[in-house]
Design a protein around this motif. Structure first.
Motif, PDB file in Angstrom:
ATOM      1  N   ILE A  30      11.123  58.138  47.947  1.00 24.18           N
ATOM      2  CA  ILE A  30      11.631  58.959  46.847  1.00 24.18           C
ATOM      3  C   ILE A  30      11.715  58.174  45.544  1.00 24.18           C
ATOM      4  CG2 ILE A  30      12.909  60.459  48.408  1.00 24.18           C
ATOM      5  CD1 ILE A  30      15.474  59.014  47.541  1.00 24.18           C
ATOM      6  N   TRP A  31      11.604  56.848  45.613  1.00 21.47           N
ATOM      7  CA  TRP A  31      11.658  56.036  44.401  1.00 21.47           C
ATOM      8  C   TRP A  31      10.246  55.683  43.933  1.00 21.47           C
ATOM      9  CZ3 TRP A  31      15.652  54.950  48.031  1.00 21.47           C
ATOM     10  CH2 TRP A  31      16.943  55.156  47.529  1.00 21.47           C
ATOM     11  N   GLU A  32       9.952  56.027  42.692  1.00 18.00           N
ATOM     12  CA  GLU A  32       8.672  55.699  42.082  1.00 18.00           C
ATOM     13  C   GLU A  32       8.907  55.156  40.680  1.00 18.00           C
ATOM     14  OE1 GLU A  32       6.290  59.216  42.095  1.00 18.00           O
ATOM     15  OE2 GLU A  32       5.683  58.984  44.197  1.00 18.00           O
ATOM     16  N   LEU A  33       7.959  54.361  40.212  1.00 10.37           N
ATOM     17  CA  LEU A  33       8.056  53.863  38.841  1.00 10.37           C
ATOM     18  C   LEU A  33       7.957  55.022  37.866  1.00 10.37           C
ATOM     19  CD1 LEU A  33       5.801  50.672  39.005  1.00 10.37           C
ATOM     20  CD2 LEU A  33       8.289  50.780  39.024  1.00 10.37           C
ATOM     21  N   GLN A  34       8.781  54.968  36.828  1.00 14.89           N
ATOM     22  CA  GLN A  34       8.782  56.008  35.807  1.00 14.89           C
ATOM     23  C   GLN A  34       7.851  55.634  34.669  1.00 14.89           C
ATOM     24  OE1 GLN A  34      10.724  58.862  36.352  1.00 14.89           O
ATOM     25  NE2 GLN A  34      10.919  57.839  38.346  1.00 14.89           N
ATOM     26  N   PRO A  35       7.237  56.606  33.998  1.00 18.02           N
ATOM     27  CA  PRO A  35       6.363  56.303  32.859  1.00 18.02           C
ATOM     28  C   PRO A  35       7.101  55.477  31.809  1.00 18.02           C
ATOM     29  CG  PRO A  35       6.157  58.604  33.488  1.00 18.02           C
ATOM     30  CD  PRO A  35       7.296  58.055  34.290  1.00 18.02           C
ATOM     31  N   GLY A  36       6.475  54.399  31.382  1.00 17.08           N
ATOM     32  CA  GLY A  36       7.069  53.552  30.365  1.00 17.08           C
ATOM     33  C   GLY A  36       8.124  52.596  30.870  1.00 17.08           C
ATOM     34  N   GLN A  37       8.330  52.542  32.187  1.00 18.08           N
ATOM     35  CA  GLN A  37       9.345  51.644  32.740  1.00 18.08           C
ATOM     36  C   GLN A  37       8.948  50.197  32.501  1.00 18.08           C
ATOM     37  OE1 GLN A  37      10.813  52.749  36.608  1.00 18.08           O
ATOM     38  NE2 GLN A  37      11.293  50.635  37.178  1.00 18.08           N
ATOM     39  N   ASP A  38       9.890  49.398  32.009  1.00 24.88           N
ATOM     40  CA  ASP A  38       9.592  48.018  31.638  1.00 24.88           C
ATOM     41  C   ASP A  38       9.422  47.113  32.854  1.00 24.88           C
ATOM     42  OD1 ASP A  38       9.726  48.655  28.946  1.00 24.88           O
ATOM     43  OD2 ASP A  38      11.871  48.213  28.806  1.00 24.88           O
ATOM     44  N   VAL A  43       8.931  46.414  37.136  1.00 23.33           N
ATOM     45  CA  VAL A  43       8.340  46.994  38.350  1.00 23.33           C
ATOM     46  C   VAL A  43       9.389  47.158  39.443  1.00 23.33           C
ATOM     47  CG1 VAL A  43       6.094  45.996  37.844  1.00 23.33           C
ATOM     48  CG2 VAL A  43       7.690  44.729  39.312  1.00 23.33           C
ATOM     49  N   TRP A  44      10.621  46.683  39.199  1.00 24.63           N
ATOM     50  CA  TRP A  44      11.653  46.683  40.226  1.00 24.63           C
ATOM     51  C   TRP A  44      12.432  47.991  40.246  1.00 24.63           C
ATOM     52  CZ3 TRP A  44      12.031  43.275  44.051  1.00 24.63           C
ATOM     53  CH2 TRP A  44      11.365  42.052  43.901  1.00 24.63           C
ATOM     54  N   LEU A  45      12.716  48.470  41.464  1.00 25.08           N
ATOM     55  CA  LEU A  45      13.530  49.654  41.686  1.00 25.08           C
ATOM     56  C   LEU A  45      14.621  49.313  42.694  1.00 25.08           C
ATOM     57  CD1 LEU A  45      10.565  52.133  42.214  1.00 25.08           C
ATOM     58  CD2 LEU A  45      12.027  52.061  40.183  1.00 25.08           C
ATOM     59  N   ASP A  46      15.832  49.858  42.489  1.00 18.67           N
ATOM     60  CA  ASP A  46      16.888  49.687  43.481  1.00 18.67           C
ATOM     61  C   ASP A  46      17.524  51.045  43.759  1.00 18.67           C
ATOM     62  OD1 ASP A  46      18.751  50.238  41.441  1.00 18.67           O
ATOM     63  OD2 ASP A  46      19.076  48.105  41.022  1.00 18.67           O
ATOM     64  N   ARG A  47      18.596  51.057  44.528  1.00 23.72           N
ATOM     65  CA  ARG A  47      19.162  52.327  44.960  1.00 23.72           C
ATOM     66  C   ARG A  47      19.764  53.141  43.815  1.00 23.72           C
ATOM     67  NH1 ARG A  47      24.699  52.771  46.777  1.00 23.72           N
ATOM     68  NH2 ARG A  47      25.993  50.995  46.144  1.00 23.72           N
ATOM     69  N   HIS A  48      20.009  52.479  42.682  1.00 23.65           N
ATOM     70  CA  HIS A  48      20.557  53.175  41.527  1.00 23.65           C
ATOM     71  C   HIS A  48      19.474  53.678  40.583  1.00 23.65           C
ATOM     72  CE1 HIS A  48      24.549  51.922  42.734  1.00 23.65           C
ATOM     73  NE2 HIS A  48      24.165  50.658  42.771  1.00 23.65           N
ATOM     74  N   SER A  49      18.214  53.353  40.869  1.00 27.64           N
ATOM     75  CA  SER A  49      17.110  53.800  40.016  1.00 27.64           C
ATOM     76  C   SER A  49      16.902  55.308  40.172  1.00 27.64           C
ATOM     77  CB  SER A  49      15.823  53.066  40.396  1.00 27.64           C
ATOM     78  OG  SER A  49      15.959  51.669  40.231  1.00 27.64           O
ATOM     79  N   PRO A  50      16.389  55.958  39.132  1.00 26.85           N
ATOM     80  CA  PRO A  50      16.086  57.392  39.261  1.00 26.85           C
ATOM     81  C   PRO A  50      15.113  57.634  40.411  1.00 26.85           C
ATOM     82  CG  PRO A  50      15.934  56.675  36.964  1.00 26.85           C
ATOM     83  CD  PRO A  50      16.084  55.432  37.786  1.00 26.85           C
ATOM     84  N   TYR A  51      15.315  58.727  41.127  1.00 25.89           N
ATOM     85  CA  TYR A  51      14.425  59.067  42.240  1.00 25.89           C
ATOM     86  C   TYR A  51      13.925  60.494  42.048  1.00 25.89           C
ATOM     87  CZ  TYR A  51      18.553  61.460  44.119  1.00 25.89           C
ATOM     88  OH  TYR A  51      19.646  62.281  44.277  1.00 25.89           O
ATOM     89  N   LYS A  52      13.036  60.926  42.931  1.00 24.26           N
ATOM     90  CA  LYS A  52      12.417  62.246  42.817  1.00 24.26           C
ATOM     91  C   LYS A  52      13.414  63.320  43.254  1.00 24.26           C
ATOM     92  CE  LYS A  52       8.880  61.027  45.383  1.00 24.26           C
ATOM     93  NZ  LYS A  52       7.585  61.079  46.119  1.00 24.26           N
ATOM     94  N   THR A  53      14.200  63.798  42.315  1.00 29.95           N
ATOM     95  CA  THR A  53      15.218  64.791  42.639  1.00 29.95           C
ATOM     96  C   THR A  53      14.607  66.117  43.059  1.00 29.95           C
ATOM     97  OG1 THR A  53      15.354  65.366  40.287  1.00 29.95           O
ATOM     98  CG2 THR A  53      16.947  63.749  41.121  1.00 29.95           C
ATOM     99  N   HIS A  54      13.340  66.367  42.685  1.00 32.69           N
ATOM    100  CA  HIS A  54      12.681  67.613  43.069  1.00 32.69           C
ATOM    101  C   HIS A  54      12.194  67.573  44.512  1.00 32.69           C
ATOM    102  CE1 HIS A  54       9.465  64.890  41.739  1.00 32.69           C
ATOM    103  NE2 HIS A  54       8.713  65.510  42.616  1.00 32.69           N
ATOM    104  N   ASP A  55      12.221  66.403  45.142  1.00 26.74           N
ATOM    105  CA  ASP A  55      11.814  66.268  46.536  1.00 26.74           C
ATOM    106  C   ASP A  55      12.813  67.011  47.423  1.00 26.74           C
ATOM    107  OD1 ASP A  55      10.103  64.389  48.539  1.00 26.74           O
ATOM    108  OD2 ASP A  55      12.183  64.530  49.230  1.00 26.74           O
ATOM    109  N   ALA A  56      12.313  67.904  48.277  1.00 27.84           N
ATOM    110  CA  ALA A  56      13.198  68.745  49.087  1.00 27.84           C
ATOM    111  C   ALA A  56      14.061  67.916  50.028  1.00 27.84           C
ATOM    112  CB  ALA A  56      12.371  69.759  49.877  1.00 27.84           C
ATOM    113  N   ARG A  57      13.484  66.872  50.583  1.00 23.13           N
ATOM    114  CA  ARG A  57      14.253  66.028  51.505  1.00 23.13           C
ATOM    115  C   ARG A  57      15.354  65.281  50.763  1.00 23.13           C
ATOM    116  NH1 ARG A  57      11.446  61.773  55.775  1.00 23.13           N
ATOM    117  NH2 ARG A  57      13.372  61.103  56.820  1.00 23.13           N
ATOM    118  N   ALA A  58      15.029  64.751  49.584  1.00 24.43           N
ATOM    119  CA  ALA A  58      16.029  64.040  48.783  1.00 24.43           C
ATOM    120  C   ALA A  58      17.142  64.989  48.352  1.00 24.43           C
ATOM    121  CB  ALA A  58      15.372  63.398  47.572  1.00 24.43           C
ATOM    122  N   ALA A  59      16.791  66.237  48.025  1.00 23.85           N
ATOM    123  CA  ALA A  59      17.797  67.215  47.619  1.00 23.85           C
ATOM    124  C   ALA A  59      18.743  67.533  48.782  1.00 23.85           C
ATOM    125  CB  ALA A  59      17.113  68.483  47.125  1.00 23.85           C
TER     126      ALA A  59
END
Length: 302
Positions: A114-122, A124-140
């Motif tokens: 559910i975690w992917e790099l966002q456009p323009g993200q400075d 390459v690192w993502l952690d549990r507080h990073s934005p995730y795909k809220t539109h993903d049915a499983r994540a919702a």
């Protein structure tokens, strides 16, 4: 792996809804640590020493009898994905209603995808507080479960790639990189072994207050490089001239090691593994391990 028997009892510490791959690691650890448990399997595909149970997430009124037949548990682990809106709440409420006084806590297993790099993200690192795909049915659905806290303690463990037992990296290189161009496009991969998944679950069970209401990202604190994996394993014991693979043909690993070497020259990569910045996506799961005072045990891919 055959699941060991457990003594039937009205109450258990851990109830595993879905005795699949995870349970083959979790059940032995429960036995070793003397944590009482029960596990379920589908009535259509029953497994030895399990309780028949099926949750129809799309049913507005699921079978209460199936829930009532489950043992009371301190921690309920949901290993299967839930995607239907409202289904996570129905599962929790039906279990609570059919087990008055149990005061269960719920753990949902999810995916780190559910975690992917966002456009323009400075970074390459993502952690549990990073934005995730809220539109993903499983994540919702997972967020719906988390929203039940603190009234009903819940937590979500978003797991990276699972390996161990029959799941071995050396068996999948040919599928991931069937061509040189496919390998060129392959970047990072994050993994966690089944043994560590089991340790994580029991750590949450023992210290649920640390986890309640939160979503956790789980890897073994490593970022692996598909080029490195392909160069190491190739297409394990490649078939030669239409013959069956030979266990003695370790020098014949297909073309993947050659492709990896050629790509290193073409992309000016001096050594493998590539850095996280070169790989393009890196997951940071330190929060969980630091919070629970643990270290992953299994780091070597096979």
């Amino acid at each position: 792996m055959q699941l060991p028997a457990f003594a039937a009892q009205p109450d258990v510490e851990v109830l595993i809804l879905g005795a699949g791959w995870t349970s083959t690691f979790l059940i032995p650890l429960c036995v070793e640590r003397r944590v009482s448990y029960a596990a379920t399997s589908r009535p259509s595909h029953p497994k030895p020493e399990t309780v028949p149970f099926h949750f129809d997430e799309h049913a507005a009124h699921p079978d209460r009898g199936a829930f009532a037949a489950l043992p009371s548990a301190r921690t309920v682990l949901v290993t299967f994905p839930i995607v239907a809106p409202g289904a996570a709440t129905r599962l929790v409420r039906l279990y609570e209603e059919t087990h008055p006084g149990a005061a269960p806590r719920f753990v949902q297993l999810g995916s780190s995808g559910i975690w992917e790099l966002q456009p323009g993200q400075d970074s390459v690192w993502l952690d549990r507080h990073s934005p995730y795909k809220t539109h993903d049915a499983r994540a919702a659905a997972e967020q719906e479960l988390l929203a039940l806290s603190p009234g009903t303690p819940t937590t979500v463990l978003n797991l990276s790639g699972l390996y161990g037992g029959p799941r071995a990296m050396k068996h999948v290189v040919g599928r991931v990189a069937p061509t040189k161009e496919a390998l060129r496009r392959s970047g990072s991969i994050h993994m966690i072994h089944g043994i560590d998944v089991a340790r994580v679950i029991l750590a949450v069970h023992s210290n649920f207050a640390l986890a309640a209401g939160q979503r956790w990202l789980l890897t073994n604190n490593r970022v692996y490089d598909w080029w490195d994996i392909a160069a190491t394993w190739g297409t394990e014991f490649a078939t030669l001239k239409g013959q069956a693979p030979s266990p003695h043909a370790r020098g014949e690993r297909g073309l993947q090691p050659q492709w990896a070497r050629e790509l290193m020259r073409e992309e000016r990569v001096r050594a493998l593994p590539r850095s996280p910045e070169q790989l393009g996506r890196a997951l940071d799961s330190r929060d969980f391990w630091d919070t629970f005072g643990l270290e992953p045990l299994i780091l070597q891919l096979d």
